[in-house]
Design an enzyme around this catalytic site. Sequence first.
Site, PDB file in Angstrom:
ATOM      1  N   PRO A  81       1.259  -1.094  -0.434  1.00 41.04           N
ATOM      2  CA  PRO A  81       0.148  -0.151  -0.054  1.00 41.04           C
ATOM      3  C   PRO A  81       0.436   0.870  -0.271  1.00 41.04           C
ATOM      4  O   PRO A  81       1.541   1.396   1.405  1.00 41.04           O
ATOM      5  CB  PRO A  81      -0.942  -0.072   0.945  1.00 41.04           C
ATOM      6  CG  PRO A  81      -0.699  -1.413   1.827  1.00 41.04           C
ATOM      7  CD  PRO A  81       0.578  -2.354   1.085  1.00 41.04           C
ATOM      8  N   GLU A  82       0.597   2.338  -1.254  1.00 39.33           N
ATOM      9  CA  GLU A  82       1.583   3.601  -0.931  1.00 39.33           C
ATOM     10  C   GLU A  82       0.581   4.461  -0.661  1.00 39.33           C
ATOM     11  O   GLU A  82      -0.750   4.291  -0.584  1.00 39.33           O
ATOM     12  CB  GLU A  82       2.195   3.656  -2.177  1.00 39.33           C
ATOM     13  CG  GLU A  82       2.945   2.228  -2.531  1.00 39.33           C
ATOM     14  CD  GLU A  82       4.053   2.855  -4.079  1.00 39.33           C
ATOM     15  OE1 GLU A  82       4.458   3.899  -4.414  1.00 39.33           O
ATOM     16  OE2 GLU A  82       4.786   1.703  -4.476  1.00 39.33           O
ATOM     17  N   HIS A  95      -4.410 -14.810   8.243  1.00 39.16           N
ATOM     18  CA  HIS A  95      -3.921 -13.712   9.154  1.00 39.16           C
ATOM     19  C   HIS A  95      -4.514 -12.024   8.809  1.00 39.16           C
ATOM     20  O   HIS A  95      -3.664 -11.161   8.569  1.00 39.16           O
ATOM     21  CB  HIS A  95      -2.893 -13.235   7.421  1.00 39.16           C
ATOM     22  CG  HIS A  95      -1.930 -14.310   6.950  1.00 39.16           C
ATOM     23  ND1 HIS A  95      -1.153 -14.712   8.595  1.00 39.16           N
ATOM     24  CD2 HIS A  95      -1.850 -15.149   6.102  1.00 39.16           C
ATOM     25  CE1 HIS A  95      -0.458 -15.593   7.867  1.00 39.16           C
ATOM     26  NE2 HIS A  95      -0.701 -16.096   6.733  1.00 39.16           N
ATOM     27  N   ARG A 122       2.514 -10.419   6.310  1.00 36.33           N
ATOM     28  CA  ARG A 122       3.294 -10.601   6.860  1.00 36.33           C
ATOM     29  C   ARG A 122       3.821  -9.086   8.152  1.00 36.33           C
ATOM     30  O   ARG A 122       4.441  -9.031   8.661  1.00 36.33           O
ATOM     31  CB  ARG A 122       4.446  -9.272   6.071  1.00 36.33           C
ATOM     32  CG  ARG A 122       4.300 -10.018   4.687  1.00 36.33           C
ATOM     33  CD  ARG A 122       5.240  -8.984   3.783  1.00 36.33           C
ATOM     34  NE  ARG A 122       7.165  -9.568   3.314  1.00 36.33           N
ATOM     35  CZ  ARG A 122       7.378  -8.893   2.812  1.00 36.33           C
ATOM     36  NH1 ARG A 122       6.933  -7.907   2.054  1.00 36.33           N
ATOM     37  NH2 ARG A 122       8.962  -8.479   3.237  1.00 36.33           N
ATOM     38  N   ARG A 134      22.540  17.733  -2.314  1.00 35.85           N
ATOM     39  CA  ARG A 134      21.867  15.948  -2.028  1.00 35.85           C
ATOM     40  C   ARG A 134      22.343  15.076  -2.589  1.00 35.85           C
ATOM     41  O   ARG A 134      22.011  15.274  -3.889  1.00 35.85           O
ATOM     42  CB  ARG A 134      20.441  15.678  -1.444  1.00 35.85           C
ATOM     43  CG  ARG A 134      19.708  16.929  -0.386  1.00 35.85           C
ATOM     44  CD  ARG A 134      19.413  16.274   0.556  1.00 35.85           C
ATOM     45  NE  ARG A 134      19.603  14.714   1.066  1.00 35.85           N
ATOM     46  CZ  ARG A 134      18.440  14.100   0.974  1.00 35.85           C
ATOM     47  NH1 ARG A 134      17.565  15.175   1.945  1.00 35.85           N
ATOM     48  NH2 ARG A 134      17.797  12.757   1.806  1.00 35.85           N
TER      49      ARG A 134
END
Length: 269
Positions: A2-3, A90, A109, A151
Amino acid sequence: MPELPEVETTRRGLSPHVIHRRIERIEVSQPQLRWPVPDRIQQLQRATINSLERRAKYLLMGTDQGYLIWHLGMSGSMRIMPAAAAGAKHEHIRVLLDDGNSIRYRDPRRFGALLYSESEPLTHPLLTELGPEPLSSGFNVDYLQRQCQKRSTAIKNLIMDSHVVVGVGNIYACESLFASGINPKTRASRISRQRLQRLVDAIKMVLQQAIDHGGTTLQDFTQADGKPGYFRHSLNVYGQPGPCPVCGNDIKRITLGQRSTFYCSHCQR
DNA sequence: AAAGACACCTGTCCGC
DNA sequence: TGCGGACAGGTGTCTT
């Protein structure tokens, strides 16, 4: 995981089913997630849910007696199901609602989390150091150019850094860099303002389109009604060993920041 | 301060 | 079929 688009899709799917609902009971069958699920969430028994917001990849569920902070980790999903329906493997948490429905949290997970906050969750330590929302006006070329100064890290690592901008994970970082024609290895400080403008535009466009398609399902993600997200069919480079859809050259796969990275060395320079 | 490595956990896929 | 290894959407923490 999930983003951002998958979390936003989850928020939109859950919202109409949970807002104004009263929590009857919270059942935790596996409290060992990324952090142990705190016992204090039981204080929300009988509480009424009155808001469901998203900040970065966190879902913030407000009630009249405190807040729940949800995170889906790499493999999490949340669904609405009748309270009596059998649970999937799960499925670690059930929130039973007063209309006979229930929220089911599943996370094979167990990199996800459920936390409790007594007060305004934006002040929670996990949320205070976050960069701007990518779809907000605060994420613009002036801002990104400032972040890129001095950076030396690869631009892909930079846009995946939640201190810089939130919500951009591995899939959408790859796709946004493809859409803006930038090689993911390019050092952040060496990219022109004009190209950073293209990158800002691409991130907003890719994320918005993914939200419009209900997110991307690779394995585990489902929308709140159980359907997969459909943006997978719109991916140009992520996970694709095949030819570049624009020029036909082979999509390359490299490792950056310990993450698989897909790009076209002809279209992205 | 910034960059990189590592850890957490389970499932799937591929080669032998 | 079975086994070992690589890999998977995230991110806090530790070391350089």
